[in-house]
Design a protein around this motif. Structure first.
Motif, PDB file in Angstrom:
ATOM      1  N   ILE A 115      66.927  -3.108  21.387  1.00  8.60           N
ATOM      2  CA  ILE A 115      66.199  -2.068  20.649  1.00  8.60           C
ATOM      3  C   ILE A 115      66.972  -0.759  20.787  1.00  8.60           C
ATOM      4  N   VAL A 116      67.125  -0.075  19.685  1.00  8.74           N
ATOM      5  CA  VAL A 116      67.851   1.191  19.664  1.00  8.74           C
ATOM      6  C   VAL A 116      66.968   2.236  18.998  1.00  8.74           C
ATOM      7  N   ARG A 124      65.134   0.674  15.709  1.00  9.05           N
ATOM      8  CA  ARG A 124      65.536  -0.585  15.077  1.00  9.05           C
ATOM      9  C   ARG A 124      65.659  -1.663  16.143  1.00  9.05           C
ATOM     10  N   VAL A 125      65.447  -2.874  15.713  1.00  6.78           N
ATOM     11  CA  VAL A 125      65.502  -4.032  16.597  1.00  6.78           C
ATOM     12  C   VAL A 125      66.443  -5.063  15.993  1.00  6.78           C
ATOM     13  N   ASN A 126      67.194  -5.735  16.848  1.00  6.45           N
ATOM     14  CA  ASN A 126      68.154  -6.744  16.407  1.00  6.45           C
ATOM     15  C   ASN A 126      67.492  -8.110  16.482  1.00  6.45           C
ATOM     16  N   TRP A 132      69.803  -5.912  12.240  1.00  5.42           N
ATOM     17  CA  TRP A 132      69.049  -4.750  12.678  1.00  5.42           C
ATOM     18  C   TRP A 132      67.987  -4.391  11.637  1.00  5.42           C
ATOM     19  N   VAL A 133      66.727  -4.354  12.080  1.00  6.74           N
ATOM     20  CA  VAL A 133      65.590  -4.061  11.209  1.00  6.74           C
ATOM     21  C   VAL A 133      64.887  -2.823  11.747  1.00  6.74           C
ATOM     22  N   ARG A 134      64.576  -1.886  10.860  1.00  4.04           N
ATOM     23  CA  ARG A 134      63.902  -0.661  11.283  1.00  4.04           C
ATOM     24  C   ARG A 134      62.409  -0.889  11.477  1.00  4.04           C
ATOM     25  N   PHE A 135      61.828  -0.144  12.423  1.00  2.92           N
ATOM     26  CA  PHE A 135      60.378  -0.141  12.603  1.00  2.92           C
ATOM     27  C   PHE A 135      59.932   1.257  12.996  1.00  2.92           C
ATOM     28  N   ARG A 136      58.680   1.543  12.713  1.00  5.40           N
ATOM     29  CA  ARG A 136      58.097   2.866  12.919  1.00  5.40           C
ATOM     30  C   ARG A 136      57.630   3.017  14.361  1.00  5.40           C
ATOM     31  N   LEU A 137      57.986   4.132  14.987  1.00  2.00           N
ATOM     32  CA  LEU A 137      57.589   4.397  16.366  1.00  2.00           C
ATOM     33  C   LEU A 137      56.248   5.130  16.364  1.00  2.00           C
ATOM     34  N   SER A 138      55.171   4.385  16.329  1.00  4.47           N
ATOM     35  CA  SER A 138      53.835   4.977  16.388  1.00  4.47           C
ATOM     36  C   SER A 138      53.378   5.240  17.814  1.00  4.47           C
TER      37      SER A 138
END
Length: 398
Positions: A115-116, A124-126, A132-138
């Motif tokens: 995770i970066v 983003r997570v590999n 690498w897929v982006r995700f929202r940091l809630s």
């Protein structure tokens, strides 16, 4: 779990769906093997044997070899855990997984830590075989050894880390609250507060009925059928998100304000069952009206009030501080004098005691009884005072 919203690109969505198909295929194959057990045959293959068979299958089939071995092995391990839980009596029997309904897979080991952080709001997570897929940091990313990627019926992707948050600490004030769950008022507190679970606006309800009628006229499996079905799923997902948000906020507020929370011990599954058909004794093969449509409307209202979800989240957040009280006649008992009579409940919202004249909101009165842990017998009688000098008497009935 700590769940985050994934935002994959169209190419990544195709790769994610392929991984979901592989995980679903492994689960269904394991279910077929487990269902073939009989008394005259030996035991069905366990996880170790299935993992060995998976290695042989990956060497024989290129389409299976193109997928992630971690995803496929974890699907077998999840099924083995589901079977173990079924035999232990803690889970239901494993069932067949279907496309567009059970879309997801699990990643464990060192791959789950790739995770970066990109910014304050994005990371983003590999994901293996996806990239690498982006995700929202809630919220803050927990320290977990595994995560699960899922896709709901509305087409939204989520990333859930296997990290259970700690319970909310008690305030230490010694306060006790009773929660009465209803249809008109979702949750009435003994403090006098009336909480209502948000319902969809009338415009969304009208559009849902319109889309359901359109879906009934569509050819099953066609492109129009899929578009209408996706539109219905989005409306239902929006209503489900409203309920979940209300449950999370309400349960957090109750767990942080009160030391002891008391609720009715309701059997919601039995309360929301369909009514049984009534055979007509004068006409064999015919049935009498059983008000099934009215019962169906009541069932929808009960489920829309999130009774079970609220108690379930209270058990998680206020662990050891939730008590379930017998709900017998709590709505017919006066919270002041303790007299129980059905005539005291004048309407859904009005309680007027026929003995002492106490008047209050019916749901709040019931919540006060729940907070006090009051429940009367099925005879609906207020127990009379007994002299302490009187000798114990044998019960006249069981």
């Amino acid at each position: 779990m700590s769940r985050f919203r994934l935002y994959p690109t169209p190419e990544q969505q195709t790769a994610l769906l392929e991984q979901c198909r592989h995980a679903r295929h492994m689960w269904n194959l394991a279910l077929v093997q487990w269902s073939m057990w009989s008394r005259d045959k030996g035991p069905t293959p366990g996880y170790i044997e299935q993992a060995r068979q998976l290695t042989e299958a990956r060497a024989a089939f290129a389409w299976l070899r193109a997928g992630s071995q971690t995803v496929q092995q974890q699907a077998l391990r999840d099924f083995d855990h589901a079977v173990t839980s079924f035999y232990a009596g803690t889970r239901r029997r494993p069932t067949w997984r279907k496309a567009d309904r059970h879309e997801g897979f699990r990643i464990v080991g060192g791959q789950a830590t790739r995770i970066v952080h990109l910014s304050r709001k994005w990371a983003r997570v590999n994901i293996p075989k996806v990239g690498w897929v982006r995700f929202r940091l809630s919220r803050a990313v927990p320290d977990a050894k595994s995560y699960r990627v899922t896709r709901d019926r509305a087409g939204r992707w989520h990333l859930a880390f296997a990290a259970v948050p700690p319970p909310i600490p008690a305030p230490g004030t010694g306060e006790v609250v009773g929660v009465d769950r209803g249809v008109a008022v979702s949750a009435a507190l003994s403090t006098g507060e009336l909480l209502s679970c948000p319902r969809p606006p009338k415009t969304e309800e009208a559009r849902l009925r319109y889309l359901q009628r359109r879906l009934a006229r569509c050819c099953r499996g066609s492109n129009r059928w899929q578009r209408v079905k996706a539109a219905i799923a989005k409306l239902r997902a929006r209503a489900r998100d409203r309920r979940k948000d209300w449950v999370e906020k309400t349960s957090t507020d109750l767990a942080s304000r009160f030391d002891v929370i008391r609720v009715e011990n309701l059997r919601i599954a039995q309360m929301t069952r369909r009514p049984r058909p009534k055979p007509d004794p004068e006409r064999p093969g015919q049935f009498l009206p059983n008000r099934r449509r009215a019962k169906a409307g009541l069932n929808r209202s009960i489920l829309a009030s999130a009774w079970g979800s609220l108690v379930r989240r209270l058990e998680d957040k206020a662990a050891g501080r939730l008590e379930k009280v017998n709900p017998a006649h709590t709505s017919q008992t006066c919270s002041v004098c303790g007299h129980c009579a059905p005539e005291s409940r004048e309407s859904q919202a009005v309680f007027w005691c026929v003995a002492c004249g106490h008047q209050a909101h019916a749901d709040v009165n019931a919540a006060i009884n729940i907070a006090a842990g009051r429940a009367v017998s099925a005879r609906q009688e207020t127990p009379g005072r007994v002299s302490p000098k009187r000798e114990p008497q044998l019960a006249t009935s069981a």
